[in-house]
Each structure stands twice: as C-alpha cells, then as structure tokens.
Motif scaffolding. Structure first.
Motif, PDB file in Angstrom:
ATOM      1  N   VAL A  47       0.839  -1.210   0.000  1.00  0.00           N
ATOM      2  CA  VAL A  47       0.000   0.000   0.000  1.00  0.00           C
ATOM      3  C   VAL A  47       0.868   1.253   0.000  1.00  0.00           C
ATOM      4  O   VAL A  47       0.610   2.211  -0.744  1.00  0.00           O
ATOM      5  CB  VAL A  47      -0.955  -0.005   1.217  1.00  0.00           C
ATOM      6  N   THR A  48       1.897   1.259   0.820  1.00  0.00           N
ATOM      7  CA  THR A  48       2.801   2.408   0.881  1.00  0.00           C
ATOM      8  C   THR A  48       3.496   2.615  -0.456  1.00  0.00           C
ATOM      9  O   THR A  48       3.573   3.746  -0.972  1.00  0.00           O
ATOM     10  CB  THR A  48       3.852   2.201   1.985  1.00  0.00           C
ATOM     11  N   LEU A  49       4.004   1.533  -1.036  1.00  0.00           N
ATOM     12  CA  LEU A  49       4.698   1.650  -2.326  1.00  0.00           C
ATOM     13  C   LEU A  49       3.760   2.153  -3.423  1.00  0.00           C
ATOM     14  O   LEU A  49       4.155   2.984  -4.253  1.00  0.00           O
ATOM     15  CB  LEU A  49       5.306   0.302  -2.709  1.00  0.00           C
ATOM     16  N   ASP A  50       2.524   1.672  -3.414  1.00  0.00           N
ATOM     17  CA  ASP A  50       1.545   2.131  -4.406  1.00  0.00           C
ATOM     18  C   ASP A  50       1.270   3.629  -4.246  1.00  0.00           C
ATOM     19  O   ASP A  50       1.127   4.359  -5.242  1.00  0.00           O
ATOM     20  CB  ASP A  50       0.239   1.347  -4.274  1.00  0.00           C
ATOM     21  N   MET A  51       1.195   4.084  -2.982  1.00  0.00           N
ATOM     22  CA  MET A  51       0.932   5.508  -2.737  1.00  0.00           C
ATOM     23  C   MET A  51       2.127   6.375  -3.111  1.00  0.00           C
ATOM     24  O   MET A  51       1.963   7.545  -3.471  1.00  0.00           O
ATOM     25  CB  MET A  51       0.532   5.733  -1.280  1.00  0.00           C
ATOM     26  N   ILE A  52       3.327   5.833  -3.032  1.00  0.00           N
ATOM     27  CA  ILE A  52       4.502   6.568  -3.509  1.00  0.00           C
ATOM     28  C   ILE A  52       4.442   6.662  -5.039  1.00  0.00           C
ATOM     29  O   ILE A  52       4.696   7.713  -5.628  1.00  0.00           O
ATOM     30  CB  ILE A  52       5.803   5.877  -3.063  1.00  0.00           C
ATOM     31  N   LYS A  53       4.063   5.569  -5.640  1.00  0.00           N
ATOM     32  CA  LYS A  53       4.022   5.526  -7.107  1.00  0.00           C
ATOM     33  C   LYS A  53       2.988   6.502  -7.671  1.00  0.00           C
ATOM     34  O   LYS A  53       3.220   7.122  -8.729  1.00  0.00           O
ATOM     35  CB  LYS A  53       3.700   4.096  -7.559  1.00  0.00           C
ATOM     36  N   ASN A  54       1.843   6.665  -6.955  1.00  0.00           N
ATOM     37  CA  ASN A  54       0.826   7.596  -7.471  1.00  0.00           C
ATOM     38  C   ASN A  54       0.996   9.014  -6.925  1.00  0.00           C
ATOM     39  O   ASN A  54       0.187   9.897  -7.222  1.00  0.00           O
ATOM     40  CB  ASN A  54      -0.593   7.073  -7.217  1.00  0.00           C
ATOM     41  N   SER A  74      11.333   7.662  -7.692  1.00  0.00           N
ATOM     42  CA  SER A  74      12.386   7.324  -8.661  1.00  0.00           C
ATOM     43  C   SER A  74      12.911   5.898  -8.497  1.00  0.00           C
ATOM     44  O   SER A  74      13.443   5.323  -9.455  1.00  0.00           O
ATOM     45  CB  SER A  74      13.558   8.317  -8.542  1.00  0.00           C
ATOM     46  N   ASN A  75      12.801   5.327  -7.292  1.00  0.00           N
ATOM     47  CA  ASN A  75      13.348   3.979  -7.099  1.00  0.00           C
ATOM     48  C   ASN A  75      12.341   2.987  -6.503  1.00  0.00           C
ATOM     49  O   ASN A  75      12.697   1.883  -6.090  1.00  0.00           O
ATOM     50  CB  ASN A  75      14.600   4.027  -6.201  1.00  0.00           C
ATOM     51  N   VAL A  76      11.058   3.381  -6.455  1.00  0.00           N
ATOM     52  CA  VAL A  76      10.040   2.560  -5.784  1.00  0.00           C
ATOM     53  C   VAL A  76       9.897   1.169  -6.393  1.00  0.00           C
ATOM     54  O   VAL A  76       9.646   0.197  -5.687  1.00  0.00           O
ATOM     55  CB  VAL A  76       8.681   3.302  -5.767  1.00  0.00           C
ATOM     56  N   ASP A  77      10.099   1.048  -7.698  1.00  0.00           N
ATOM     57  CA  ASP A  77       9.929  -0.266  -8.340  1.00  0.00           C
ATOM     58  C   ASP A  77      10.897  -1.312  -7.798  1.00  0.00           C
ATOM     59  O   ASP A  77      10.617  -2.507  -7.837  1.00  0.00           O
ATOM     60  CB  ASP A  77      10.094  -0.137  -9.858  1.00  0.00           C
ATOM     61  N   ASP A  78      12.021  -0.856  -7.279  1.00  0.00           N
ATOM     62  CA  ASP A  78      13.032  -1.779  -6.759  1.00  0.00           C
ATOM     63  C   ASP A  78      12.596  -2.443  -5.461  1.00  0.00           C
ATOM     64  O   ASP A  78      13.216  -3.424  -5.032  1.00  0.00           O
ATOM     65  CB  ASP A  78      14.357  -1.039  -6.514  1.00  0.00           C
ATOM     66  N   TYR A  79      11.542  -1.926  -4.820  1.00  0.00           N
ATOM     67  CA  TYR A  79      11.175  -2.394  -3.482  1.00  0.00           C
ATOM     68  C   TYR A  79       9.919  -3.275  -3.447  1.00  0.00           C
ATOM     69  O   TYR A  79       9.535  -3.753  -2.386  1.00  0.00           O
ATOM     70  CB  TYR A  79      11.006  -1.193  -2.538  1.00  0.00           C
TER      71      TYR A  79
END
Length: 335
Positions: free
Chosen positions: A263-270, A327-332
């Motif tokens: 959820v956190t990563l998705d919210m960073i991405k959007n 910029s680097n969220v996909d890595d996580y």
C-alpha cells in the motif's frame, strides 16, 4: 608401596580422563569441520512478533527461514494477533514451555516483556531481540534499525521536500521504543538544523489506518498551515495518505512514511506519499537465527558488554535503512 600404587592409579585415571576429553573435543570440532555449520532438523527456533498478520513481518521471517535452510534447522513463527503486550507475553511463555533451541523476539513494549524474556534466558534458551528492543532485558543482542538515525534521515528528507520551511507534524506510537526514537530523531533534527521549520504536534496513530486518517484530518484543521507529516510506521502512513486523498486537491501534504508494504509503495508511485524509510528487515531475521544457532551450540561466548569482542555479532547491530521515492520505488516491490 600401597601409597605409590594409589598415586599411579590416580595419575593413570587423570590421564585417561584427559585423553577422553581431548578425543571428545576433537570429534566435536571435526564434526563441524566435516559437515560445516549444520544443525538438526529437530532443532527448532521460534520467531515471535506482535500484530502477527502484518505484511511487514514477511521480510524478517523470510530471512529467518533462509538462515534455517542454510543451517539445516527448523523454524516456527508465532505472535500476538493484536497490539497487546499481555498477549505477546503469553506467546513468549508458551514458547518457553516448548524448550526451543532459541527465540527471536520483536518486543511490543521495552519494559513489560522483560520478565518473560529473562525467564527464557534463565531456562537456558538463547533470546535475540530484533526490530524493537527491550534494552534492560537479559537478551544477548539486538538487531535492528538505528531508529534515531532514521528519524534524522526523515527530517532531512522532509526539509528537502519543503524547501527548509513550514509546519510539520509526527504521527507515531507512543510507548514503543523504536517509534519514540524515530520521533526524537526527527524532532531534534528539525529544531537543530532547520530554524524556519517547526514540529507543531506529535499525535498517536495507534498503528491503525482508520485512527491515523482521522488524526490527520483533525491536525489539518487544527493547523491550517501544516505542510508535512512524518509517520513512524506503515499502517499509519496508509491512513495519512487516505486522509490527504479524501481532503481533495485544495490540501496537499508532504508525507514521509516508514517501511515498504505494498500500500505504501503504491501511494509513492501515485504521488500521495512522498517517501518512505525502508529497513533492512531480511537482515534482521537472517542474522538473528545465525546468532541463536551459535549460542545454542556454544560456538561463541555471549558478549558481556557493548564491545562484543567474543561474539560473531555485537550487542547491537544496525541493519541499515534506505530512502524510497518515486524514482526507485519499483526496486522495493516483492519479487
């Protein structure tokens, strides 16, 4: 003559004991040399957490399991289902009754768990703490984030996002040591390094998304100039993100959260959450089991002080952090 005979008998007996002990030690050392650091499948180590269903625990448990595969031992996962120190104490006592080879614990409370942790040590069961410490207990080591430093890192990132000025708040879990250290690192850094910034409130999110969302909406009303919120745990971060989304485009906040649940990563991405602090959670689990294994097999002398001279790991191990942004969220994301 009889006395001389008795002396000879005693000398021969002593020599025989020495030889037997030497052979036993040599066999034990030879055993490790021949098969490497491998235990027995019946050798069980237990990891104990709280709010055991949280996605956060998947990574340290994976590290614990990976170490078990390496060492040829068995691991189990247990935990309090709720954010409840009494329930976690019960889980620890149940684990002690099973006499495992070792226990790794993330302590929900640094004080109330001390009797249960010490009880395990007194029963000759090695205990390692990870993620959340109980520093006054007799546990052999703590492996986790330098939480004060993580708060400093969050403050520096918030200052970068806000151009070094503006009102900020913290949403945390009072009473839990790791969260209090993160809060202190953030607050101290804002006060000492950024004179045009101010921490206007520190609120309790109870580790709950709904409560965190309501607390965020309340703080936004109470502090109309609020420009950023640092959230010291992931569930609350999702709640803060929901509050900002529900408030509409007229209200923007820079949000820095903690950990890397989806959820956190998705919210960073959007773009809802600006950044999150990622912990070295796999390291916590992997090295906790390695150290428990060494203690159980008496392959190390427990470190008597913070120097940790005789231990494979010191009394405190910083497992590291990194800053996750768009910029680097996909890595996580979990692979």
């Amino acid at each position: 003559m009889k006395k001389m005979l008795l002396v000879y008998i005693l000398l021969i007996a002593a020599f025989a004991l020495y030889v037997l002990r030497f052979e036993h030690t040599s066999q034990a050392n030879s055993s490790w040399e021949n098969r490497g650091l491998r235990g027995d499948i019946g050798e069980t180590y237990i990891m104990i957490t709280f709010q055991s269903g949280l996605e956060y625990w998947k990574s340290p448990l994976k590290g614990f399991e990976d170490a078990a595969d390496t060492l040829g031992v068995t691991v189990e996962y247990r935990g309090a289902t709720r954010y409840d120190a009494k329930e976690q104490t019960t889980v620890i006592e149940q684990a002690i009754a099973r006499k495992p080879a070792g226990i790794a614990i993330s302590a929900i409370d640094p004080q109330s768990l001390i009797p249960a942790i010490n009880k395990a040590i007194e029963a000759d069961i090695p205990v390692i703490l990870f993620d959340a410490d109980a520093p006054d207990s007799q546990a052999y080591s703590f492996l986790g984030t330098d939480n004060y430093k993580s708060g400093v890192t969050a403050a520096d990132k918030m200052a970068e996002l806000l151009g070094r000025e503006g009102e900020v708040a913290v949403l945390t879990l009072p009473g839990q040591q790791n969260h209090e250290e993160r809060t202190k690192g953030f607050r101290d850094t804002i006060q000492e390094r950024y004179p045009s910034m101010k921490v206007v409130e520190i609120a309790d999110g109870h580790g709950d998304a709904v409560i965190s969302r309501e607390e965020t909406l309340r703080m936004m009303k109470a502090h109309p100039q609020l420009a950023g919120i640092f959230v010291t745990e992931a569930t609350g971060g999702a709640g803060v993100g929901e509050a900002v989304q529900n408030a509409g485009q007229g209200h923007t906040l820079q949000i820095i959260s903690f950990d890397t649940n989806k959820v956190t990563l998705d919210m960073i991405k959007n773009g809802t959450i600006s950044a999150t602090i990622a912990q070295g959670t796999w390291n916590m689990g992997y090295w906790s089991l390695q150290y428990l294994f060494h203690l159980h097999h008496q392959l190390t002398v427990p470190a008597p002080s913070s120097s940790g001279e005789n231990a494979p790991l010191p009394v405190m191990v910083d497992t590291g952090i990194s800053v996750v942004t768009r910029s680097n969220v996909d890595d996580y994301y979990a692979k």
